[in-house]
Design a protein around this motif. Structure first.
Motif, PDB file in Angstrom:
ATOM      1  N   GLU A   9      -3.166  -2.674   7.687  1.00 16.38           N
ATOM      2  CA  GLU A   9      -4.459  -2.003   7.537  1.00 16.38           C
ATOM      3  C   GLU A   9      -4.528  -1.373   6.141  1.00 16.38           C
ATOM      4  O   GLU A   9      -3.934  -0.320   5.882  1.00 16.38           O
ATOM      5  N   LEU A  11      -6.997   0.090   4.484  1.00 12.49           N
ATOM      6  CA  LEU A  11      -7.663   1.397   4.389  1.00 12.49           C
ATOM      7  C   LEU A  11      -6.719   2.524   4.834  1.00 12.49           C
ATOM      8  O   LEU A  11      -6.708   3.605   4.249  1.00 12.49           O
ATOM      9  N   PHE A  12      -5.941   2.227   5.849  1.00 10.03           N
ATOM     10  CA  PHE A  12      -4.956   3.205   6.336  1.00 10.03           C
ATOM     11  C   PHE A  12      -3.907   3.466   5.259  1.00 10.03           C
ATOM     12  O   PHE A  12      -3.550   4.613   4.957  1.00 10.03           O
ATOM     13  N   ALA A  15      -5.374   5.599   2.405  1.00  7.16           N
ATOM     14  CA  ALA A  15      -5.592   7.006   2.749  1.00  7.16           C
ATOM     15  C   ALA A  15      -4.274   7.764   2.822  1.00  7.16           C
ATOM     16  O   ALA A  15      -4.141   8.864   2.267  1.00  7.16           O
ATOM     17  N   VAL A  16      -3.280   7.166   3.480  1.00  6.77           N
ATOM     18  CA  VAL A  16      -1.985   7.834   3.620  1.00  6.77           C
ATOM     19  C   VAL A  16      -1.304   7.975   2.236  1.00  6.77           C
ATOM     20  O   VAL A  16      -0.742   9.032   1.907  1.00  6.77           O
ATOM     21  N   LYS A  18      -2.731   8.190  -0.644  1.00  6.91           N
ATOM     22  CA  LYS A  18      -3.377   9.246  -1.424  1.00  6.91           C
ATOM     23  C   LYS A  18      -2.834  10.611  -1.038  1.00  6.91           C
ATOM     24  O   LYS A  18      -2.505  11.449  -1.895  1.00  6.91           O
ATOM     25  N   GLN A  19      -2.738  10.834   0.294  1.00  7.48           N
ATOM     26  CA  GLN A  19      -2.285  12.143   0.766  1.00  7.48           C
ATOM     27  C   GLN A  19      -0.835  12.418   0.351  1.00  7.48           C
ATOM     28  O   GLN A  19      -0.491  13.534  -0.018  1.00  7.48           O
ATOM     29  N   VAL A  22      -0.599  13.133  -3.581  1.00  3.33           N
ATOM     30  CA  VAL A  22      -0.957  14.479  -4.058  1.00  3.33           C
ATOM     31  C   VAL A  22       0.103  15.498  -3.680  1.00  3.33           C
ATOM     32  O   VAL A  22       0.125  16.600  -4.240  1.00  3.33           O
TER      33      VAL A  22
ATOM     34  N   ILE B 373      -7.041   5.349  10.478  1.00  2.00           N
ATOM     35  CA  ILE B 373      -7.755   5.342   9.180  1.00  2.00           C
ATOM     36  C   ILE B 373      -8.641   6.578   9.084  1.00  2.00           C
ATOM     37  O   ILE B 373      -8.679   7.258   8.058  1.00  2.00           O
ATOM     38  N   SER B 376      -6.507   9.732   8.643  1.00  4.19           N
ATOM     39  CA  SER B 376      -5.873   9.777   7.305  1.00  4.19           C
ATOM     40  C   SER B 376      -6.915  10.043   6.227  1.00  4.19           C
ATOM     41  O   SER B 376      -6.699  10.845   5.304  1.00  4.19           O
ATOM     42  N   THR B 377      -8.077   9.367   6.343  1.00  4.48           N
ATOM     43  CA  THR B 377      -9.112   9.548   5.321  1.00  4.48           C
ATOM     44  C   THR B 377      -9.690  10.960   5.393  1.00  4.48           C
ATOM     45  O   THR B 377     -10.035  11.564   4.361  1.00  4.48           O
ATOM     46  N   VAL B 380      -7.512  12.947   3.484  1.00  2.00           N
ATOM     47  CA  VAL B 380      -7.741  12.750   2.042  1.00  2.00           C
ATOM     48  C   VAL B 380      -8.886  13.642   1.583  1.00  2.00           C
ATOM     49  O   VAL B 380      -8.795  14.327   0.549  1.00  2.00           O
ATOM     50  N   ASP B 383      -7.858  17.102   1.316  1.00  6.01           N
ATOM     51  CA  ASP B 383      -7.071  17.305   0.088  1.00  6.01           C
ATOM     52  C   ASP B 383      -7.991  17.429  -1.128  1.00  6.01           C
ATOM     53  O   ASP B 383      -7.754  18.237  -2.022  1.00  6.01           O
ATOM     54  N   PHE B 389      -4.853  21.068  -4.979  1.00  7.40           N
ATOM     55  CA  PHE B 389      -4.458  19.738  -5.450  1.00  7.40           C
ATOM     56  C   PHE B 389      -5.224  19.303  -6.699  1.00  7.40           C
ATOM     57  O   PHE B 389      -4.859  18.297  -7.322  1.00  7.40           O
TER      58      PHE B 389
END
Lengths: 136, 595
Positions: A9, A11-12, A15-16, A18-19, A22, B373, B376-377, B380, B383, B389
């Motif tokens: 996936e 998109l998953f 997103a993960v 990115k987190q 940071v 998703i 998680s998004t 994001v 954040d 951040f």
């Protein structure tokens, strides 16, 4: 931590990643088991987040190979369906732990830190045991 | 290497389609009606099997017995007539001997005095009380000596009497006359014996009282309502029951003279009489005995009546026993059949649950992925809004992440909708359907949830313009789903599943072929057995194919299996193109509802 995220996936993954980025971690991504395995060989990884269901080489097979080529890398299995049995099998095959999707970022980071701690301890222990006795 | 091929025939009697189906009660009612009819037919059949041979044997033996009894009755009657004839002959012979012996008394003289005659009478009465009197006649026929109740007979001239002339003329030395009135003008019999004494003819004559003679005759006769008479050659009664007729009258029945003995059935106003006769040796008389046939056959009628009562009782008893036995048997069979219905219902239900269970695993994965998703998004975005951040938090950037969240949410809702569609298809409905469309819908679902992760190539060869057939789309989908799931399970690493449809004469053929592990012939024989599975524990219930067979059979179709170990399996489903409506009651509703 140097992290590899293997999941089909996209998109998953984004997103993960990115987190985690940071929060100061280095994140690599792979969409298939084969791709992830190749990266595990090349990169010196601390923790791998590995999805159970993958097209082609599935999560369990990838885990097995990954532990063979990079035994010190700790692997956390990710599963979309809460079949504990398959995840337990993965732990028996050498995975550090498993997490069910969806999961919170903090929960994931705690788990990864535990895995990283274990990796460091294992590495230290290996150093101690491999030091010759007459050198002490 | 042998190829296992098995065809599972159409229209077996297994109950089908019971789950969530209004036809359950219809099926149960049909089963009950069937067993009630079977109970009745079986009861009648078994009863007939017992009763008909019993009745036939009873009637056969009854007729045999009747014929034997009638024959025996006649023989007995004839034997009785002969026996009584002999007794009467002996009686007359004895009386004649009694008379003859008088010539041999110690001081017999050709001219006996009165006291001598009294002595002779006493002597005769000593032997039989039937003697009325005694007389002594000289050669000229004059009665010179007499003892008895008619003293005026002394000195009577008998030379013109028929018996006297006969006795004198004949060689035989005695005569027994028919009953006659004589000089005394009263019915009597005369016995006379001639003897030549000192060269002169002497005749001793005695008379027999017919009443006493009749008493004797009565004493030797036996049998209920039996009549015994003596008639002479002209049919004149010599002895007869005074209540029935008078002496010297003529009998209505004249026994045939050319037969010494015989028996006949004579019909008169009192009914049928069995009459036997026997001609005497001593005189030209016939002894005639007769008895009503109903008396003779009374025992036979009694036996027949007893037999009929016996037959009726046995029939009743057997009917009762058979009814109880058949009822118990049928109730048990009916219970088993009903349990079988229920089991079938449970099987279909269990199969559905199993399908749902298998689906749930795939669905959980498919829904959890978009949820992952989304979460998680969301993290994001959080954040981005966190100043710590120092990320790009412009609305455009946040909108981009929100789009990701939205698309993931829609993806999850799409999966939910598919799941609902699947659930709705499980509700029973039937009508005219295109088999290609049904297959395509099933394939889309299966491919989405299962095949996309495995290295399986799916080849579709649908025949164009297949006729629509009247089937239950839900149930046929379940069959295809089962077969496709099995095909996928049979392929361990990579392979091909080929789905083809075609038309052969009046059949619509669907073939699902896989290049999987295949099965040996022994296994092929077992695969339609409920709970038989070759899958590893927890993966299969062993119900899918048995349910599928039941469904296809209920639609009048067949499933053919061909399998070769190591090469794969081919399942061929044949459905009648003009499938008869198997639930007429719902037909109109379906036509209206399908649009």
């Amino acid at each position: 931590m140097k992290i590899l995220l293997v999941d089909d996936e996209e998109l998953f993954r984004i997103a993960v990643a990115k987190q985690l980025a940071v929060r100061g971690h280095t994140v690599h991504e792979a969409g298939t088991g084969e791709e992830g395995l190749a990266m595990a060989c090349d990169l010196s990884l601390d923790v791998v987040l590995l999805d159970m269901r993958l097209p082609g080489m599935n999560g369990t097979a990838t885990l097995k190979e990954m532990k063979r080529v990079s035994p010190l890398t700790e692997i956390i299995m990710l599963t979309g369906h809460a079949t504990v049995k398959a995840a337990m099998e993965a732990i028996n095959m050498g995975a550090f732990d498993y997490m069910t999707k969806p999961m919170g970022i903090n929960e994931l980071i705690y788990k990864m830190e535990d895995a990283y701690t274990k990796k460091r301890l294992t590495k230290q222990q290996l150093k101690v045991t491999t030091t010759p006795v007459n050198n002490r | 290497m042998t190829m296992g091929t098995t065809i599972f025939g159409k229209k077996n009697n297994s109950p089908t389609n019971a789950a969530v189906n209004p036809r359950i009660s219809d099926n149960l009612l049909k089963t009950r009606n069937y067993f009630n009819q079977l109970k009745f037919r079986l009861g009648i059949g078994v009863l007939a099997c017992f009763i008909i041979p019993h009745a036939l044997l009873s009637f056969y033996f009854h007729f045999q017995f009747t014929a034997a009894l009638k024959k025996t009755g006649k023989l007995n009657m004839q034997a009785l007539a002969k026996s009584q004839r002999n007794t009467v002959d002996l009686f007359l012979r004895e009386r004649e001997m009694n008379l003859r012996n008088l010539f041999y008394t110690r001081d017999f003289t050709p001219a006996p005095k009165e006291d001598k005659m009294l002595f002779y009478l006493q002597n005769l009465n000593h032997h039989s009380d039937a003697f009325v009197d005694v007389g002594f006649l000289n050669g000229q026929g004059i009665q010179t000596g007499y003892a008895g109740p008619f003293p005026n007979l002394l000195g009577k001239d008998y030379k013109h009497e028929a018996w006297f002339t006969t006795l004198v003329a004949q060689k035989k030395d005695y005569v027994i006359t028919d009953i006659h009135l004589g000089f005394r003008n009263k019915p009597h019999f005369t016995i006379a014996v001639k003897q030549t004494v000192s060269e002169s003819l002497c005749i001793m004559r005695a008379t027999i009282d017919p009443d006493k003679f009749y008493m004797f005759l009565r004493s030797i006769g036996k049998g209920k309502e039996m009549e015994t008479t003596l008639v002479n050659a002209r049919g004149t009664y010599q002895l007869v029951d005074p209540l029935k007729a008078n002496l010297l009258e003529t009998s209505r029945y004249l026994p045939p003279k050319d037969m010494s003995a015989g028996i006949y059935e004579i019909h008169d106003e009192n009914g049928t009489m069995l009459t036997a006769h026997a001609w005497l040796m001593e005189t030209h008389w016939a002894l005639v005995i007769s008895q009503p046939l109903k008396i003779i056959h009374a025992q036979m009628y009694k036996t027949r009546n007893m037999m009929m009562v016996n037959l009726a009782l046995i029939t009743l008893f057997l009917a009762l026993v058979i009814w109880i036995t058949v009822s118990r048997l049928m109730n048990r069979a009916q219970k088993i059949a009903e349990q079988s219905h229920q089991l079938q219902t449970q099987l279909i239900h269990a199969s559905k649950l199993a399908s749902v269970g298998e689906l749930a695993t795939g669905v959980a994965h498919e829904i959890n992925n978009p949820l992952a998703i989304i979460t998680s998004t969301t993290g994001v975005v959080r954040d981005m809004l966190n100043p710590e951040f120092n990320l790009d938090s412009r609305p455009e950037a946040i909108l981009g992440e929100l789009d990701t969240i939205e698309s993931a949410a829609f993806r999850a809702s799409g999966i939910t909708r598919q799941l609902l569609d699947f659930g709705r298809k499980n509700e029973p409905r039937k009508g005219l359907h295109d088999i290609n469309e049904i297959l395509e819908n099933v394939v889309i679902g299966v491919k989405k949830h299962r095949f996309n992760l495995a290295d399986i190539e799916l080849v579709k060869n649908y025949a164009p313009q297949l006729p629509k057939i009247r089937i239950d789309a839900d149930q046929i989908s379940q069959v295809f789903l089962n077969l496709l799931n099995n095909a996928e399970d049979a392929i361990s690493e990579s392979g091909t599943i080929t789905i083809s449809t075609s038309r052969e004469k009046d059949q619509v053929i669907t073939m699902i072929q896989d290049t999987g592990d295949g099965m040996p012939p022994d296994q092929v024989k077992e695969i339609f057995t409920p709970f038989y599975t070759t899958k590893e524990a927890g993966k299969g219930t062993g119900l899918g194919l048995s349910i599928s067979l039941g469904i296809i059979n209920s639609m009048g179709g067949t499933i053919e299996v061909q399998s070769l170990p190591g090469r794969g399996s081919l399942f061929t489903i044949s459905l009648p193109a003009g499938t008869p409506d198997f639930n007429d009651s719902n037909d109109n509703n379906n036509k209206g509802g399908e649009g």
